[in-house]
Design a protein around this motif. Structure first.
Motif, PDB file in Angstrom:
ATOM      1  N   ASN A   9     -30.037  18.340  -8.817  1.00  0.00           N
ATOM      2  CA  ASN A   9     -30.058  17.517  -8.765  1.00  0.00           C
ATOM      3  C   ASN A   9     -31.505  16.577  -8.116  1.00  0.00           C
ATOM      4  OD1 ASN A   9     -28.330  17.238 -11.467  1.00  0.00           O
ATOM      5  ND2 ASN A   9     -26.889  15.987 -10.993  1.00  0.00           N
ATOM      6  N   ARG A  10     -30.819  16.931  -6.317  1.00  0.00           N
ATOM      7  CA  ARG A  10     -31.380  16.204  -5.569  1.00  0.00           C
ATOM      8  C   ARG A  10     -33.535  16.984  -6.270  1.00  0.00           C
ATOM      9  NH1 ARG A  10     -29.565  13.592  -0.409  1.00  0.00           N
ATOM     10  NH2 ARG A  10     -27.758  12.373  -1.857  1.00  0.00           N
ATOM     11  N   LEU A  11     -33.113  17.888  -5.592  1.00  0.00           N
ATOM     12  CA  LEU A  11     -33.970  19.312  -5.586  1.00  0.00           C
ATOM     13  C   LEU A  11     -34.907  19.052  -6.944  1.00  0.00           C
ATOM     14  CD1 LEU A  11     -32.759  22.366  -4.198  1.00  0.00           C
ATOM     15  CD2 LEU A  11     -34.151  20.864  -3.089  1.00  0.00           C
ATOM     16  N   THR A  51     -29.868  16.472 -16.676  1.00  0.00           N
ATOM     17  CA  THR A  51     -31.421  16.588 -15.340  1.00  0.00           C
ATOM     18  C   THR A  51     -32.208  17.250 -15.809  1.00  0.00           C
ATOM     19  OG1 THR A  51     -29.450  16.112 -14.015  1.00  0.00           O
ATOM     20  CG2 THR A  51     -32.123  17.057 -13.183  1.00  0.00           C
ATOM     21  N   SER A  71     -24.694  18.276 -17.040  1.00  0.00           N
ATOM     22  CA  SER A  71     -25.239  18.119 -16.673  1.00  0.00           C
ATOM     23  C   SER A  71     -26.613  18.407 -15.777  1.00  0.00           C
ATOM     24  CB  SER A  71     -24.172  17.968 -15.146  1.00  0.00           C
ATOM     25  OG  SER A  71     -25.112  16.718 -14.174  1.00  0.00           O
ATOM     26  N   TYR A  72     -26.668  19.675 -15.820  1.00  0.00           N
ATOM     27  CA  TYR A  72     -27.497  20.598 -15.518  1.00  0.00           C
ATOM     28  C   TYR A  72     -28.735  20.249 -16.558  1.00  0.00           C
ATOM     29  CZ  TYR A  72     -30.878  24.776 -15.563  1.00  0.00           C
ATOM     30  OH  TYR A  72     -32.263  25.078 -15.602  1.00  0.00           O
ATOM     31  N   HIS A 102     -24.721  18.928  -7.141  1.00  0.00           N
ATOM     32  CA  HIS A 102     -24.982  17.899  -6.866  1.00  0.00           C
ATOM     33  C   HIS A 102     -27.678  18.671  -5.988  1.00  0.00           C
ATOM     34  CE1 HIS A 102     -25.605  14.540  -3.590  1.00  0.00           C
ATOM     35  NE2 HIS A 102     -25.468  15.765  -2.707  1.00  0.00           N
ATOM     36  N   TRP A 103     -27.138  19.358  -5.334  1.00  0.00           N
ATOM     37  CA  TRP A 103     -28.613  19.327  -4.956  1.00  0.00           C
ATOM     38  C   TRP A 103     -28.810  20.069  -5.652  1.00  0.00           C
ATOM     39  CZ3 TRP A 103     -30.140  18.084   0.105  1.00  0.00           C
ATOM     40  CH2 TRP A 103     -29.017  18.396   0.397  1.00  0.00           C
ATOM     41  N   TYR A 157     -34.933  16.205  -8.964  1.00  0.00           N
ATOM     42  CA  TYR A 157     -35.832  14.572  -9.215  1.00  0.00           C
ATOM     43  C   TYR A 157     -37.139  15.234  -7.828  1.00  0.00           C
ATOM     44  CZ  TYR A 157     -33.360  12.841 -12.411  1.00  0.00           C
ATOM     45  OH  TYR A 157     -32.980  12.683 -13.527  1.00  0.00           O
ATOM     46  N   LEU A 158     -36.734  15.334  -6.800  1.00  0.00           N
ATOM     47  CA  LEU A 158     -37.947  16.133  -5.260  1.00  0.00           C
ATOM     48  C   LEU A 158     -38.822  16.515  -6.037  1.00  0.00           C
ATOM     49  CD1 LEU A 158     -35.590  16.205  -2.142  1.00  0.00           C
ATOM     50  CD2 LEU A 158     -37.239  14.040  -2.906  1.00  0.00           C
TER      51      LEU A 158
END
Length: 156
Positions: free
Chosen positions: A16-18, A133, A129-130, A13-14, A20-21
């Motif tokens: 994925n967020r990082l 992304t 998933s990794y 989850h983190w 895209y950020l």
């Protein structure tokens, strides 16, 4: 007590967020170049190319670390040489940042990393998933590079 699956899910989850950020500095560089804004001596083109080179160096470092930790892997030596070669090509791209050629060189390095990872990635369900992304973010980064090249060609 949380399970290891819960920890893996939270970690992804983190990630994925990082991931895209991590595209935002590319967008900031594009905006700065388009609008003519600079911060001191740092213009959008330099911010963009320097950040691109830094992220590419990070990705190459991941390959280097993977090669060091998997000496038995059949691609061990290739990863060691490729990580160094790509990192050096990225720095050449940074040195040529004022030209579309430098940015295209960085773009090609990202495409190469993505294609090699697609070829080498382990077929483990927990990493799908990794890699999904990583592929999506790479496409966004490549699109940003193309946009910057077009902006430079248009005289921006």
């Amino acid at each position: 007590m949380p399970s290891s699956q819960d920890a893996t899910d939270l970690s992804l989850h983190w990630f994925n967020r990082l991931a895209y950020l991590g595209v935002l500095p590319f967008v900031l560089g594009l905006w700065m170049q388009w609008s003519g804004v600079s911060f001191g001596y740092v213009d959008g083109r330099f911010l963009f190319a320097a950040y691109s080179c830094a992220i590419l160096s990070f990705l190459c470092g991941v390959w280097w670390g993977g090669a060091l930790n998997a000496a038995h892997h059949p691609a061990h030596n290739k990863l060691m040489y490729l990580s160094n070669g790509l990192c050096l090509l990225g720095w050449v791209g940074l040195l040529l940042y004022r030209t579309p050629v430098g940015l295209l060189l960085l773009l090609l390095c990202y495409v190469f990393v993505e294609r090699m990872e697609a070829y080498l990635k382990p077929n483990r369900r927990e990493l799908r998933s990794y890699f999904r992304t990583r592929t999506r973010v790479t496409y966004l980064v490549v699109a940003c590079h193309l946009a910057m090249v077009l902006l430079l060609i248009a005289g921006g």
